[in-house]
Design a protein around this motif. Structure first.
Motif, PDB file in Angstrom:
ATOM      1  N   ASP A 371      48.493  82.070  62.341  1.00  0.00           N
ATOM      2  CA  ASP A 371      48.265  83.167  63.223  1.00  0.00           C
ATOM      3  C   ASP A 371      49.209  84.365  62.911  1.00  0.00           C
ATOM      4  OD1 ASP A 371      50.847  82.483  64.435  1.00  0.00           O
ATOM      5  OD2 ASP A 371      49.928  81.521  66.305  1.00  0.00           O
ATOM      6  N   GLU A 372      49.434  85.242  63.905  1.00  0.00           N
ATOM      7  CA  GLU A 372      49.985  86.369  63.466  1.00  0.00           C
ATOM      8  C   GLU A 372      51.498  86.073  63.224  1.00  0.00           C
ATOM      9  OE1 GLU A 372      48.763  89.667  66.182  1.00  0.00           O
ATOM     10  OE2 GLU A 372      50.009  90.834  65.040  1.00  0.00           O
ATOM     11  N   TYR A 373      52.099  85.102  63.573  1.00  0.00           N
ATOM     12  CA  TYR A 373      53.352  84.909  63.599  1.00  0.00           C
ATOM     13  C   TYR A 373      53.781  83.597  62.903  1.00  0.00           C
ATOM     14  CZ  TYR A 373      53.603  88.992  66.642  1.00  0.00           C
ATOM     15  OH  TYR A 373      53.448  90.241  67.154  1.00  0.00           O
ATOM     16  N   SER A 374      52.975  82.754  63.016  1.00  0.00           N
ATOM     17  CA  SER A 374      53.474  81.131  62.546  1.00  0.00           C
ATOM     18  C   SER A 374      52.392  80.457  61.688  1.00  0.00           C
ATOM     19  CB  SER A 374      53.589  80.327  63.694  1.00  0.00           C
ATOM     20  OG  SER A 374      53.793  81.162  64.855  1.00  0.00           O
ATOM     21  N   LEU A 375      52.974  79.557  60.825  1.00  0.00           N
ATOM     22  CA  LEU A 375      52.226  78.626  60.139  1.00  0.00           C
ATOM     23  C   LEU A 375      51.976  77.332  60.827  1.00  0.00           C
ATOM     24  CD1 LEU A 375      53.908  79.420  56.748  1.00  0.00           C
ATOM     25  CD2 LEU A 375      52.110  80.707  57.610  1.00  0.00           C
ATOM     26  N   TRP A 376      50.881  76.370  60.563  1.00  0.00           N
ATOM     27  CA  TRP A 376      50.918  75.012  60.500  1.00  0.00           C
ATOM     28  C   TRP A 376      49.819  74.307  59.538  1.00  0.00           C
ATOM     29  CZ3 TRP A 376      48.776  78.829  63.780  1.00  0.00           C
ATOM     30  CH2 TRP A 376      47.615  78.662  64.156  1.00  0.00           C
ATOM     31  N   PHE A 377      50.119  73.151  59.422  1.00  0.00           N
ATOM     32  CA  PHE A 377      49.503  72.382  58.417  1.00  0.00           C
ATOM     33  C   PHE A 377      48.882  71.062  58.716  1.00  0.00           C
ATOM     34  CE2 PHE A 377      52.878  74.781  56.581  1.00  0.00           C
ATOM     35  CZ  PHE A 377      51.920  75.702  55.561  1.00  0.00           C
ATOM     36  N   ASN A 378      47.809  70.551  58.407  1.00  0.00           N
ATOM     37  CA  ASN A 378      47.311  69.226  58.145  1.00  0.00           C
ATOM     38  C   ASN A 378      46.615  68.580  57.077  1.00  0.00           C
ATOM     39  OD1 ASN A 378      46.811  66.960  59.539  1.00  0.00           O
ATOM     40  ND2 ASN A 378      45.866  67.795  61.662  1.00  0.00           N
ATOM     41  N   ILE A 379      46.362  67.361  57.130  1.00  0.00           N
ATOM     42  CA  ILE A 379      45.665  66.668  55.829  1.00  0.00           C
ATOM     43  C   ILE A 379      44.429  66.285  56.577  1.00  0.00           C
ATOM     44  CG2 ILE A 379      46.064  64.706  54.331  1.00  0.00           C
ATOM     45  CD1 ILE A 379      48.006  66.880  53.816  1.00  0.00           C
ATOM     46  N   GLN A 380      43.421  66.169  55.434  1.00  0.00           N
ATOM     47  CA  GLN A 380      42.160  65.612  55.743  1.00  0.00           C
ATOM     48  C   GLN A 380      41.709  65.078  54.588  1.00  0.00           C
ATOM     49  OE1 GLN A 380      39.896  69.001  57.147  1.00  0.00           O
ATOM     50  NE2 GLN A 380      38.069  68.009  56.459  1.00  0.00           N
ATOM     51  N   GLU A 381      40.878  63.914  55.019  1.00  0.00           N
ATOM     52  CA  GLU A 381      40.520  62.952  54.197  1.00  0.00           C
ATOM     53  C   GLU A 381      39.067  63.464  53.672  1.00  0.00           C
ATOM     54  OE1 GLU A 381      41.088  59.294  56.364  1.00  0.00           O
ATOM     55  OE2 GLU A 381      43.021  60.234  56.243  1.00  0.00           O
ATOM     56  N   ASP A 382      38.202  64.011  54.591  1.00  0.00           N
ATOM     57  CA  ASP A 382      36.948  64.507  54.188  1.00  0.00           C
ATOM     58  C   ASP A 382      37.021  65.757  53.513  1.00  0.00           C
ATOM     59  OD1 ASP A 382      34.553  65.267  53.714  1.00  0.00           O
ATOM     60  OD2 ASP A 382      33.956  64.879  55.696  1.00  0.00           O
ATOM     61  N   ILE A 383      37.037  65.850  52.065  1.00  0.00           N
ATOM     62  CA  ILE A 383      37.501  67.023  51.280  1.00  0.00           C
ATOM     63  C   ILE A 383      36.227  67.971  51.372  1.00  0.00           C
ATOM     64  CG2 ILE A 383      39.056  66.031  50.161  1.00  0.00           C
ATOM     65  CD1 ILE A 383      37.015  66.063  47.606  1.00  0.00           C
ATOM     66  N   ASN A 384      35.133  67.626  51.906  1.00  0.00           N
ATOM     67  CA  ASN A 384      33.774  68.340  52.031  1.00  0.00           C
ATOM     68  C   ASN A 384      33.439  69.243  53.328  1.00  0.00           C
ATOM     69  OD1 ASN A 384      32.947  67.802  49.312  1.00  0.00           O
ATOM     70  ND2 ASN A 384      32.571  65.747  49.983  1.00  0.00           N
ATOM     71  N   LYS A 385      34.485  68.845  54.350  1.00  0.00           N
ATOM     72  CA  LYS A 385      34.170  69.515  55.514  1.00  0.00           C
ATOM     73  C   LYS A 385      35.747  70.471  55.657  1.00  0.00           C
ATOM     74  CE  LYS A 385      33.599  67.825  60.164  1.00  0.00           C
ATOM     75  NZ  LYS A 385      33.816  66.472  60.491  1.00  0.00           N
ATOM     76  N   GLU A 386      35.284  71.976  56.065  1.00  0.00           N
ATOM     77  CA  GLU A 386      36.429  72.755  56.202  1.00  0.00           C
ATOM     78  C   GLU A 386      36.500  72.982  57.623  1.00  0.00           C
ATOM     79  OE1 GLU A 386      36.024  76.408  53.761  1.00  0.00           O
ATOM     80  OE2 GLU A 386      36.195  75.157  52.044  1.00  0.00           O
ATOM     81  N   ILE A 387      37.388  72.311  58.022  1.00  0.00           N
ATOM     82  CA  ILE A 387      37.883  72.526  59.536  1.00  0.00           C
ATOM     83  C   ILE A 387      38.972  73.328  59.651  1.00  0.00           C
ATOM     84  CG2 ILE A 387      36.757  70.212  60.297  1.00  0.00           C
ATOM     85  CD1 ILE A 387      39.839  69.545  60.429  1.00  0.00           C
ATOM     86  N   CYS A 388      39.412  73.768  61.070  1.00  0.00           N
ATOM     87  CA  CYS A 388      40.463  74.422  61.422  1.00  0.00           C
ATOM     88  C   CYS A 388      40.976  73.592  62.664  1.00  0.00           C
ATOM     89  CB  CYS A 388      40.036  75.715  62.041  1.00  0.00           C
ATOM     90  SG  CYS A 388      38.792  76.790  61.122  1.00  0.00           S
ATOM     91  N   MET A 389      42.309  73.745  62.796  1.00  0.00           N
ATOM     92  CA  MET A 389      42.868  73.062  64.093  1.00  0.00           C
ATOM     93  C   MET A 389      43.850  74.068  64.918  1.00  0.00           C
ATOM     94  SD  MET A 389      43.779  69.650  61.972  1.00  0.00           S
ATOM     95  CE  MET A 389      42.996  69.971  60.507  1.00  0.00           C
ATOM     96  N   ASP A 390      43.997  73.772  66.152  1.00  0.00           N
ATOM     97  CA  ASP A 390      44.742  74.829  66.818  1.00  0.00           C
ATOM     98  C   ASP A 390      46.159  74.496  66.590  1.00  0.00           C
ATOM     99  OD1 ASP A 390      42.928  75.948  68.059  1.00  0.00           O
ATOM    100  OD2 ASP A 390      42.914  74.743  69.943  1.00  0.00           O
ATOM    101  N   ARG A 391      46.974  75.270  66.675  1.00  0.00           N
ATOM    102  CA  ARG A 391      48.688  74.964  66.380  1.00  0.00           C
ATOM    103  C   ARG A 391      49.098  73.864  67.426  1.00  0.00           C
ATOM    104  NH1 ARG A 391      53.461  79.010  68.116  1.00  0.00           N
ATOM    105  NH2 ARG A 391      55.060  78.007  66.608  1.00  0.00           N
ATOM    106  N   PRO A 392      49.744  72.905  66.998  1.00  0.00           N
ATOM    107  CA  PRO A 392      50.139  71.777  67.573  1.00  0.00           C
ATOM    108  C   PRO A 392      51.275  72.156  68.400  1.00  0.00           C
ATOM    109  CG  PRO A 392      51.149  71.589  65.325  1.00  0.00           C
ATOM    110  CD  PRO A 392      50.205  72.907  65.384  1.00  0.00           C
ATOM    111  N   VAL A 393      51.029  71.631  69.848  1.00  0.00           N
ATOM    112  CA  VAL A 393      52.331  71.801  70.716  1.00  0.00           C
ATOM    113  C   VAL A 393      52.641  70.690  71.305  1.00  0.00           C
ATOM    114  CG1 VAL A 393      51.840  74.336  71.447  1.00  0.00           C
ATOM    115  CG2 VAL A 393      50.458  72.517  72.515  1.00  0.00           C
ATOM    116  N   CYS A 394      53.933  70.553  71.754  1.00  0.00           N
ATOM    117  CA  CYS A 394      54.629  69.244  72.311  1.00  0.00           C
ATOM    118  C   CYS A 394      53.694  68.814  73.520  1.00  0.00           C
ATOM    119  CB  CYS A 394      55.692  69.420  72.398  1.00  0.00           C
ATOM    120  SG  CYS A 394      56.601  68.187  73.366  1.00  0.00           S
TER     121      CYS A 394
END
Ligand code: SAH
Ligand code: ZN
Length: 714
Positions: A371-394
């Motif tokens: 977003d404007e100030y932070s990065l976050w990452f994830n791993i996905q098995e289905d390499i044909n579907k492009e998804i986004c995810m919200d920033r994880p929070v505790c």
């Protein structure tokens, strides 16, 4: 005290408002909140001193490459036959503006949002004889106005800016560059730097994971070889995606055996700072497919970035750790000493919301988001579907109230082993236990080891999660969480007086190791609950000091004198004054990240008996030790040893975890921030047989502070 330590506020993101300010300070030892009204001209000196300005200016590669980027870009504009009008966003000391003038710019406008630094720039520019050559505006760039008679007469055709942090964009670079493109720059302006690239490397690492996710506590059952689970972790904690905040660290100090690479370093974001070839989006997602390099479970992503300083990409500046650094790639052997050291830009670890099983043959997709100030990452098995995810929070609470250091302590096998051994010796079926501390899982252990009943104290932040622990371990009948203020608990609320009082000791407010002396104050407020002859742990504490030579860490305070030929006296004085006036000469640092050579043996500076009440008068100790022919000493490392019982085996150190060897690097407890005391000037005791270290340490019971003073005499 504004907590400008890591993970609290991005170190260089300093906001200033010209008004009276309250600074609030939680006294970490007595546990009381102290408020202080600062005068209107309060100049945030301590904030400047604690920020990463000094080490940034000691970063010679950074300074040289900015200078070279400016030189080349100004030459490019001249070749185009243009006048050169420079805008320096976030001028700090004025350094890059003065460089631009020296490279022959026609006009230079500098802006700085942080008022004390703008003042420093104003004075520094005059002191260097650049008065009238740099037009300084103490404003945020987004407030600048362009036009005749305004902040800038005309749009700039060269922008120089150093508005990056460890996460690259955490200091607001996206908004700064978008606004500059739209309002402050000509259509064909050049930028220094011109581009930035973020790299991510997927890894498997149970060592890094210790700083992120609580693990179950086990022991070898006495008299057998079986492992027995003492503390089961509730699902609310296991399934929590973890802390949103970046874990910044000196990745080059992380031993390679701590992790297994699952991917190569992959470029995941590319920023064209001009915003012309590619827009600079406020949020973005990229998908990169990769073939796992190993089978296993991936759980973290290592991150760093590089900058392209000139227009042709010949001058590049990389923040990669040494094993991925362009200066060391291709060499058979390289080490952290082969690449420039810097603390203002580190590398970072991002923990995946959940670990993923991976197999060598099966391709995976790395999803990177910002977003404007932070990065976050994830791993996905289905390499044909492009998804986004919200920033994880505790979601569990632990990551909100506990620092990464604290989570590491809760998982630290060395601590756990000592605590369990001590409790095994002490707990009997008659024991009534009281644990003092935040999220002290030893309460669960004491109950599992057969105590009659266990009372716990918990702050509001950890109460819910502690209750989850108690219920998943099926100990509701054995453990009671007492209300917040223990002094108000009466004996008739307990089934019997307390026979064992246990403190780890660690509290969410602990910054320096001795801040956990809070356990002494807490215990003092529950004397009325204790049985005669109750066992108290820890029973005493020793404060230790060790003269060292920090390889790099001295740069965070050392005067600069000159940077690339520019005089930095004004800035040096600002830091020196701030350090002198700062109420604490000692600051916390995770010393395992900062190599230091031992220049002597550890010195016990003070020992406090915690079995007695809190003394009325200050407790001091002074002394001296000989340091014959020790070499260069630039500081002292400080820590404490908690003596849980009088048995020396039951001592838990927050300092070196292996014997200290003169002139060798020290191996520190990685789950504590030790204290550092930097000498004003390094001392070289080489060839001096009579050199001595004089020390004086005072514990002040009224506010719980520990003051240190050190002098080395030849
Ligand atoms: N340019 C200096 C200082 C870099 S530190 C040098 O290279 O040595 C970054 C500085 O930029 C900080 O002082 C911060 O307050 C300032 N800053 C960040 N974003 C800014 C913006 N948009 N406008 C003005 N100042 C900004
Ligand atoms: Zn959590």
């Amino acid at each position: 005290m504004f907590l400008l330590f890591r993970n609290v506020v991005p170190k260089r993101l300093l906001q200033y408002k010209r008004m009276s300010v309250f600074t609030s300070q939680l006294n970490p030892i007595t546990g009381k909140m102290e408020w202080e009204l600062q005068p209107e001209n309060y100049d945030f000196q301590q904030e400047v001193a604690r920020s990463a300005y000094a080490d940034m200016l000691h970063d010679q590669e950074r300074n040289d490459k900015y200078y070279e980027g400016l030189r080349r870009s100004i030459a490019d504009l001249r070749r185009r036959g243009q006048e050169v009008h420079v805008l320096d966003i976030g001028t700090g000391t004025g350094l890059l503006s003065m460089m631009a003038v020296s490279c022959g710019a026609d006009t230079v406008t500098a802006c700085e949002a942080f008022y004390p630094m703008a003042e420093c720039a104003r004075k520094g520019i005059i002191a260097n004889g650049f008065a009238g050559k740099v037009h300084l505006i103490p404003k945020r760039s987004t407030e600048l106005e362009v036009g005749p008679g305004k902040d800038m007469e005309r749009k700039a055709n060269l922008l120089v800016a150093e508005v990056f942090d460890t996460e690259l964009i955490g200091e607001g670079a996206i908004e700064t560059y978008r606004h500059a493109r739209d309002f402050l720059l000509t259509e064909d302006a050049l930028l220094v730097p011109s581009e930035g690239t973020v790299y991510a490397q997927v890894v498997q690492s149970s060592m890094l994971q210790r700083w992120n996710r609580l693990q179950e506590v086990t022991r070898v059952k006495p008299g057998s070889n079986e492992r027995e689970v003492l503390v089961t972790v509730p699902n609310s904690v296991l399934e929590c995606p973890g802390a949103a905040a970046v874990h910044d660290l000196q990745l080059s100090q992380v031993p390679q055996k701590w992790f297994t690479p699952i991917s190569k370093p992959l470029p995941v974001f590319w920023f064209d700072w001009s915003g012309r070839r590619k827009d600079i989006p406020c949020d973005d997602t990229t998908h990169v497919n990769f073939q796992p390099l190993a089978s296993g479970e991936c759980d973290a992503v290592l991150m760093w970035w590089d900058l392209r300083m000139d227009q042709d990409g010949e001058v590049a500046l990389s923040c990669a750790p040494y094993w991925a650094h362009p200066d060391t790639l291709g060499r058979l052997k390289s080490s952290s000493e082969d690449i420039p050291w810097r603390d203002h830009w580190m590398q970072a670890v991002y923990y995946l919301p959940q670990p993923r099983k991976v197999e060598v043959e099966k391709p995976l997709m790395l999803v990177s988001m910002h977003d404007e100030y932070s990065l976050w990452f994830n791993i996905q098995e289905d390499i044909n579907k492009e998804i986004c995810m919200d920033r994880p929070v505790c979601e569990c609470g632990i990551h909100i109230v506990s620092s990464r250091t604290r989570i590491g302590q809760l998982n630290d096998p060395r601590r756990l082993k000592t605590y369990i051994r001590v409790l095994e010796k002490l707990i009997t079926p008659d024991s009534i236990c009281l644990t003092l501390g935040d999220c002290c899982l030893m309460a669960i252990v004491a109950a599992k080891l057969g105590a009659k009943h266990v009372y716990m104290t918990e702050g509001p932040g950890t109460r819910k999660v502690v209750e989850d622990f108690i219920s998943v371990n099926k100990l509701q009948h054995k453990i009671t969480v007492l209300p917040g203020d223990i002094s108000e608990v009466t004996t008739d609320q307990l089934i019997a007086p307390v026979t064992v009082v246990f403190s780890e000791p660690f509290f969410t407010t602990t910054l320096l190791p001795w801040h956990s002396l809070y356990c002494w104050y807490m215990r003092n407020s529950c004397l009325h609950l204790m049985a005669d002859g109750a066992t108290i742990l820890p029973s005493s504490v020793s404060i230790w000091g060790l003269p060292v030579q920090f390889r790099d860490l001295w740069k965070i305070r050392a005067p600069l004198h000159h940077v690339n030929g520019f005089n930095m006296n004004i800035f040096d004085k600002l830091i020196e004054k701030a350090c002198e006036e700062a109420d604490d000469k000692v600051e916390p640092q995770p010393l395992w990240e900062y190599p230091a050579k031992a220049r002597g043996q550890p010195v016990r500076l003070l020992k406090l008996d915690l079995n007695t009440g809190i003394p009325e008068n200050p407790v001091s100790s002074t002394g001296s030790v000989a340091l014959p022919d020790a070499g260069i000493i630039n500081g002292l490392a400080l820590w404490v040893d908690w003596h849980l019982t009088i048995d020396p085996e039951d001592t838990l150190t927050t300092g070196p975890v292996e014997p200290v060897v003169l002139h060798e690097n020290i191996r520190w407890d990685v789950y504590t921030r030790q204290g550092i005391y930097l000498l004003r000037e390094p001392v070289n005791t080489k060839n001096s047989i009579s050199s001595q270290l004089f020390y004086s340490t005072t514990f002040q019971p009224s506010d719980g502070t520990v003051k240190f003073d050190f002098q080395i005499k030849m």
